[in-house]
Design a protein around this motif. Structure first.
Motif, PDB file in Angstrom:
ATOM      1  N   GLN A 184       0.858  -1.177   0.000  1.00  0.00           N
ATOM      2  CA  GLN A 184       0.000   0.000   0.000  1.00  0.00           C
ATOM      3  C   GLN A 184       0.896   1.228   0.000  1.00  0.00           C
ATOM      4  O   GLN A 184       2.106   1.128   0.207  1.00  0.00           O
ATOM      5  N   VAL A 185       0.271   2.371  -0.232  1.00  0.00           N
ATOM      6  CA  VAL A 185       1.036   3.606  -0.371  1.00  0.00           C
ATOM      7  C   VAL A 185       0.878   4.445   0.892  1.00  0.00           C
ATOM      8  O   VAL A 185      -0.234   4.621   1.392  1.00  0.00           O
ATOM      9  N   TRP A 186       1.988   4.930   1.401  1.00  0.00           N
ATOM     10  CA  TRP A 186       1.972   5.893   2.503  1.00  0.00           C
ATOM     11  C   TRP A 186       2.712   7.134   2.004  1.00  0.00           C
ATOM     12  O   TRP A 186       3.919   7.069   1.732  1.00  0.00           O
ATOM     13  N   TYR A 187       2.016   8.225   1.903  1.00  0.00           N
ATOM     14  CA  TYR A 187       2.605   9.484   1.449  1.00  0.00           C
ATOM     15  C   TYR A 187       3.379   9.312   0.138  1.00  0.00           C
ATOM     16  O   TYR A 187       4.559   9.673   0.039  1.00  0.00           O
ATOM     17  N   LEU A 188       2.691   8.736  -0.827  1.00  0.00           N
ATOM     18  CA  LEU A 188       3.228   8.601  -2.195  1.00  0.00           C
ATOM     19  C   LEU A 188       4.497   7.741  -2.253  1.00  0.00           C
ATOM     20  O   LEU A 188       5.292   7.851  -3.186  1.00  0.00           O
ATOM     21  N   ASN A 223      -5.744   6.194  -4.297  1.00  0.00           N
ATOM     22  CA  ASN A 223      -5.705   6.322  -5.769  1.00  0.00           C
ATOM     23  C   ASN A 223      -4.380   6.887  -6.281  1.00  0.00           C
ATOM     24  O   ASN A 223      -4.192   7.036  -7.478  1.00  0.00           O
ATOM     25  N   MET A 224      -3.448   7.201  -5.392  1.00  0.00           N
ATOM     26  CA  MET A 224      -2.197   7.814  -5.858  1.00  0.00           C
ATOM     27  C   MET A 224      -1.036   6.856  -5.593  1.00  0.00           C
ATOM     28  O   MET A 224      -0.471   6.837  -4.507  1.00  0.00           O
ATOM     29  N   TRP A 225      -0.717   6.068  -6.611  1.00  0.00           N
ATOM     30  CA  TRP A 225       0.285   5.012  -6.450  1.00  0.00           C
ATOM     31  C   TRP A 225       1.495   5.203  -7.362  1.00  0.00           C
ATOM     32  O   TRP A 225       2.420   4.397  -7.344  1.00  0.00           O
TER      33      TRP A 225
HETATM   34  C1  FMN Z   1       0.131   7.229   6.686  1.00  0.00           C
HETATM   35  C2  FMN Z   1      -0.681   6.892   5.472  1.00  0.00           C
HETATM   36  C3  FMN Z   1      -0.448   7.584   4.291  1.00  0.00           C
HETATM   37  C4  FMN Z   1      -1.188   7.255   3.135  1.00  0.00           C
HETATM   38  N1  FMN Z   1      -0.882   7.880   1.960  1.00  0.00           N
HETATM   39  C5  FMN Z   1      -1.510   7.499   0.816  1.00  0.00           C
HETATM   40  C6  FMN Z   1      -1.116   8.063  -0.432  1.00  0.00           C
HETATM   41  O1  FMN Z   1      -0.192   8.870  -0.528  1.00  0.00           O
HETATM   42  N2  FMN Z   1      -1.780   7.668  -1.547  1.00  0.00           N
HETATM   43  C7  FMN Z   1      -2.810   6.755  -1.505  1.00  0.00           C
HETATM   44  O2  FMN Z   1      -3.373   6.460  -2.536  1.00  0.00           O
HETATM   45  N3  FMN Z   1      -3.181   6.174  -0.325  1.00  0.00           N
HETATM   46  C8  FMN Z   1      -2.551   6.520   0.818  1.00  0.00           C
HETATM   47  N4  FMN Z   1      -2.895   5.936   2.023  1.00  0.00           N
HETATM   48  C9  FMN Z   1      -3.927   4.878   2.040  1.00  0.00           C
HETATM   49  C10 FMN Z   1      -3.240   3.493   2.003  1.00  0.00           C
HETATM   50  O3  FMN Z   1      -2.536   3.328   0.798  1.00  0.00           O
HETATM   51  C11 FMN Z   1      -4.224   2.331   2.148  1.00  0.00           C
HETATM   52  O4  FMN Z   1      -5.204   2.413   1.174  1.00  0.00           O
HETATM   53  C12 FMN Z   1      -4.889   2.289   3.499  1.00  0.00           C
HETATM   54  O5  FMN Z   1      -3.975   2.637   4.517  1.00  0.00           O
HETATM   55  C13 FMN Z   1      -5.447   0.911   3.812  1.00  0.00           C
HETATM   56  O6  FMN Z   1      -4.423  -0.048   3.591  1.00  0.00           O
HETATM   57  P1  FMN Z   1      -4.241  -1.387   4.422  1.00  0.00           P
HETATM   58  O7  FMN Z   1      -5.333  -1.462   5.434  1.00  0.00           O
HETATM   59  O8  FMN Z   1      -4.344  -2.510   3.433  1.00  0.00           O
HETATM   60  O9  FMN Z   1      -2.906  -1.327   5.077  1.00  0.00           O
HETATM   61  C14 FMN Z   1      -2.202   6.253   3.189  1.00  0.00           C
HETATM   62  C15 FMN Z   1      -2.427   5.589   4.396  1.00  0.00           C
HETATM   63  C16 FMN Z   1      -1.678   5.887   5.515  1.00  0.00           C
HETATM   64  C17 FMN Z   1      -1.939   5.114   6.779  1.00  0.00           C
END
Ligand code: FMN
Length: 327
Positions: A110-114, A144-146
């Protein structure tokens, strides 16, 4: 993390007769809420049904991240997330963090802060042997930002000698403004459902697409076939406006991250001030920058998409990127 984390339930013995060889795959996956696991479930169920042997390995950080996220932890994680050198300790037993020659590796993140989430990045940086000389398919599930995150993943996989077969991306397909509200509600308050704006995250439309994709993948006999299926099915659809915003913000985020880390050397007050300035600038970027970019796309539609496509080709190391999805 217990021994049960390696999900043996998804192992199937090869019941086909000798004419066809069993295909084997190993999935590495971390998920806080289960969203990523759900996406991988949809994708690999048809493989398991077609007698692929699929080994699933749960990647877990030694110190779990909180969920829901307290606001200060959520924004406080930013500088580490955008620092490509930053990793975390994992509690997954070392003997599970391996892959066999001939096994297809599915790297789910998953993405955290791009950027790839910290546990996902840790796997790429501290356990490179999993990916070296292997055929790898990346599977991302996020808001949606991957795009920038996929760029970092691509660079790392290439650096360790992985053969990248293709990418799958599952996103929340609803309008950007709605997903901003629902994602923050979900991550900060723990409420995925909501009467006003609906459910956050990857929805049933995307899960159905992943299942259909999985059915096509299950029929492939080689990684070359698989690469063709992923490309022809547009397994990671590109939304040009989001890709442009992501790539622009990706490099800005890295500079902000470096600035906040430098400020932190002067003490907690400097760190808080720098983080607050970042959050403020993020608000401005969302309120002003994104609409401005949307206007730019409206005016220069095809040229805009071409420029984004070319940039993405470079970032993701692709020779011909399809830029077909609507925004
Ligand atoms: C700290 C943090 C930052 C995130 N930043 C983004 C991001 O930049 N772009 C995006 O599309 N989703 C972002 N997300 C959403 C995650 O990619 C993901 O969809 C969500 O945390 C659920 O994932 P999981 O329960 O499978 O770990 C972020 C989530 C967290 C917790």
């Amino acid at each position: 993390m217990t021994g049960a984390s390696e999900t043996e339930a998804s192992r199937r013995s090869d019941r086909r007769d000798g004419a066809e060889s069993t295909r084997t795959a190993v999935v590495f996956e971390y998920s806080q809420t289960g969203q990523l696991i759900e996406s991988v479930d949809a994708l690999v169920a048809p493989l398991v049904a077609a007698n692929w042997q699929v080994r699933r390995v749960r990647v877990e950080p030694a110190s779990p991240f909180p969920f829901p996220w307290p606001v200060t932890r959520f924004f406080g994680a930013f500088p580490a997330c955008v620092d490509e050198e930053c990793t975390v300790a994992l509690s997954t037993p070392a003997e599970q963090l391996r892959s066999e020659p001939g096994e297809l590796v599915l790297f789910a993140y998953q993405v955290w802060y791009l950027a790839p989430s910290l546990p996902a990045r840790t796997l790429l940086t501290r356990h490179r042997e999993i990916f070296a000389e292997r055929d790898v398919v990346t599977v991302v599930a996020c808001r949606n930002m991957w795009y920038s995150a996929a760029g970092e993943v691509h660079r790392r996989l290439t650096a360790v000698g992985a053969r990248t077969v293709g990418a799958v991306a599952a996103i929340d397909t609803r309008p950007q403004a709605i997903t901003l509200v629902t994602t923050l509600r979900w991550l900060l308050l723990g409420r995925r459902e909501g009467a006003l704006f609906g459910r956050a995250g990857v929805g049933t439309d995307e899960l159905s697409r992943l299942a259909a994709l999985g059915a096509e993948i299950s029929a492939t006999k080689s990684s070359d076939d698989l690469a063709t299926v992923l490309r022809d099915a547009d397994a990671a659809p590109v939304v040009p406006l989001l890709a442009a915003a992501d790539l622009l913000a990706g490099s800005v985020f890295r500079r902000w991250g470096a600035g906040i880390r430098r400020a932190s050397e002067y003490g907690i007050a400097a760190r808080v001030a720098a983080l607050t300035a970042f959050v403020g600038s993020l608000g401005v970027a969302i309120a002003v920058g994104f609409p401005a970019l949307a206007l730019a796309r409206l005016l220069g539609r095809e040229r805009f998409d071409r420029v984004v496509g070319t940039r993405l080709d470079r970032v993701l190391g692709r020779s011909a990127m399809s830029v077909g999805a609507s925004s």
